[in-house]
Design a protein around this motif. Structure first.
Motif, PDB file in Angstrom:
ATOM      1  N   ALA A   1      64.926  16.169   1.510  1.00 45.85           N
ATOM      2  CA  ALA A   1      64.397  15.417   2.862  1.00 45.85           C
ATOM      3  C   ALA A   1      65.591  16.390   3.960  1.00 45.85           C
ATOM      4  N   LEU A   2      65.593  17.820   3.269  1.00 48.39           N
ATOM      5  CA  LEU A   2      65.952  18.845   3.890  1.00 48.39           C
ATOM      6  C   LEU A   2      67.448  19.505   2.658  1.00 48.39           C
ATOM      7  N   THR A   3      66.908  20.830   2.425  1.00 49.73           N
ATOM      8  CA  THR A   3      68.202  21.213   2.254  1.00 49.73           C
ATOM      9  C   THR A   3      68.359  22.769   2.433  1.00 49.73           C
ATOM     10  N   ASP A   4      69.532  23.683   2.807  1.00 48.61           N
ATOM     11  CA  ASP A   4      69.314  25.017   3.209  1.00 48.61           C
ATOM     12  C   ASP A   4      68.634  25.680   2.889  1.00 48.61           C
ATOM     13  N   LEU A   5      67.517  25.262   2.115  1.00 40.85           N
ATOM     14  CA  LEU A   5      66.761  26.229   1.769  1.00 40.85           C
ATOM     15  C   LEU A   5      65.369  26.041   2.447  1.00 40.85           C
ATOM     16  N   GLU A   6      64.949  24.719   2.168  1.00 38.80           N
ATOM     17  CA  GLU A   6      63.771  24.342   2.263  1.00 38.80           C
ATOM     18  C   GLU A   6      64.092  22.380   3.542  1.00 38.80           C
TER      19      GLU A   6
ATOM     20  N   MET B   1      72.946  22.762  10.339  1.00 38.30           N
ATOM     21  CA  MET B   1      73.645  22.571   9.841  1.00 38.30           C
ATOM     22  C   MET B   1      74.083  22.911   9.042  1.00 38.30           C
ATOM     23  N   GLY B   2      75.712  23.156   8.107  1.00 37.68           N
ATOM     24  CA  GLY B   2      76.184  24.152   7.330  1.00 37.68           C
ATOM     25  C   GLY B   2      76.519  25.415   7.741  1.00 37.68           C
ATOM     26  N   ASN B   3      75.797  25.247   9.323  1.00 37.79           N
ATOM     27  CA  ASN B   3      76.423  26.778   9.905  1.00 37.79           C
ATOM     28  C   ASN B   3      77.164  26.878  10.606  1.00 37.79           C
ATOM     29  N   GLU B   4      77.616  25.319  10.759  1.00 37.84           N
ATOM     30  CA  GLU B   4      78.774  25.279  12.320  1.00 37.84           C
ATOM     31  C   GLU B   4      80.037  26.345  12.452  1.00 37.84           C
ATOM     32  N   ASN B   5      80.619  26.865  11.129  1.00 42.12           N
ATOM     33  CA  ASN B   5      81.598  27.520  11.007  1.00 42.12           C
ATOM     34  C   ASN B   5      80.790  29.239  11.802  1.00 42.12           C
TER      35      ASN B   5
END
Ligand code: CP
Ligand code: NVA
Length: 300
Positions: free
Chosen positions: A119-124, A221-225
């Protein structure tokens, strides 16, 4: 069978899923799920569309769903992913998981005895890609030969899945973004085994001849920094009225949402006559129903 990646799914399998979606949209679906089937939605990241549409899809198919925020589970206290997967397989019929790290999803699936859906990961984001391809092929009456320009952050999940699904079905891809954020090399190489993938760093060249102009958030999501750095790096790649002048005169605009108006896309383009974004969002429900039916048939 799991659906973790567009790598796992052939052209024929994608077309089978689209056929189920067509039947469903005409109210003709004859196949249903096992009686009282339950889907667990195991989410590490936020979601609006994917969560709600999967929940509604299960309700429409006569099943139930359970939303599980990983922060409220023993995973947050260190229970291994493998134990979580083994145990959840004892209770539910499918799991749709949204994880930060794709390798965690793979580990989950390796320990699950029921179908696992990415349902979404960093890769796909494979379920998104299937809904997107379905939407564009309905809008343009074909997929083979369509030129899809993916604009902005071409180094992430949505682009990986859409690129690979698109070329497997005969579309051409133009990836348009800054040189500092190049496409994932593995997905690029694999996609080029199926078809044309061109890379550009100017909107003028990249959008030339595009039938579909597709963009996504500049800060996944995950790149907020690194949000400020990314917004600056991608700022030249905004989909706005001026950029659309470079594309085909009948080009349509797509975005998986959530959209950040004024960053990757302007409000007038998102809401304009060329946008099929809301149809695209609506089709997530249809495709998720089709994916659940398809996986259910394959697992029987
Ligand atoms: N497009 C999409 O996956 O949206 P959500 O993050 O709201 O689920
Ligand atoms: N690339 C975005 C997609 C959101 C649906 C993200 O990962 O946040």
């Amino acid at each position: 069978m799991h659906l973790l990646s567009i790598k796992d799914i052939s052209r024929d399998q994608m077309n089978e899923i689209f056929d189920i979606a067509d039947e469903t949209s005409l109210g003709k679906t004859t196949t249903s799920l096992r009686e009282h089937a339950v889907l667990a939605l195991l989410f590490e990241k936020p979601s609006t569309r994917t969560r709600v549409s999967f929940e509604v899809a299960m309700a429409k198919l006569g099943g139930k769903s359970i939303y599980v925020d990983t922060k409220t589970t023993q995973m947050s206290r260190g229970e291994p992913i493998s134990d979580t997967a083994r145990m959840m397989s004892l209770y539910v019929d499918f799991v749709a998981a949204r994880m930060y790290h794709h390798e965690d999803l793979v580990e989950f699936a390796n320990n699950s005895t029921v179908p696992v859906i990415n349902a979404l990961t960093d890769l796909e984001h494979p379920t998104q890609a299937l809904a997107d391809i379905y939407t564009m092929s309905n809008a343009k009456r074909r997929i083979r030969g369509l030129r899809i320009a993916f604009v902005g952050d071409i180094a992430q999940n949505t682009c990986n899945s859409l690129m690979l699904a698109g070329v497997k079905l005969g579309a051409e891809m133009a990836l348009v973004g800054p040189k500092d954020y190049p496409p994932n090399p593995e997905y690029l190489t694999r996609s080029r085994e199926y078809g044309v993938v061109d890379i550009f760093d100017t909107m003028e060249e990249g959008l030339a001849g595009a039938d579909i102009v597709y963009t996504d958030t500049f800060v996944s999501m995950g790149n907020e920094n690194e949000a400020e750095k990314r917004k600056k790096a991608f700022s030249k790649y905004q989909v706005n009225a001026n950029a659309l002048k470079y594309a085909d005169k009948d080009a349509l605009v797509m975005h998986p949402l959530p959209a950040f108006r004024g960053q990757e896309i302007t409000a007038d383009v998102l809401e304009g006559s060329r946008s099929i974004v809301w149809e695209q969002a609506k089709n997530k429900l249809l495709l998720e129903q089709a994916i659940l039916v398809y996986l259910s048939e394959k697992s029987m």
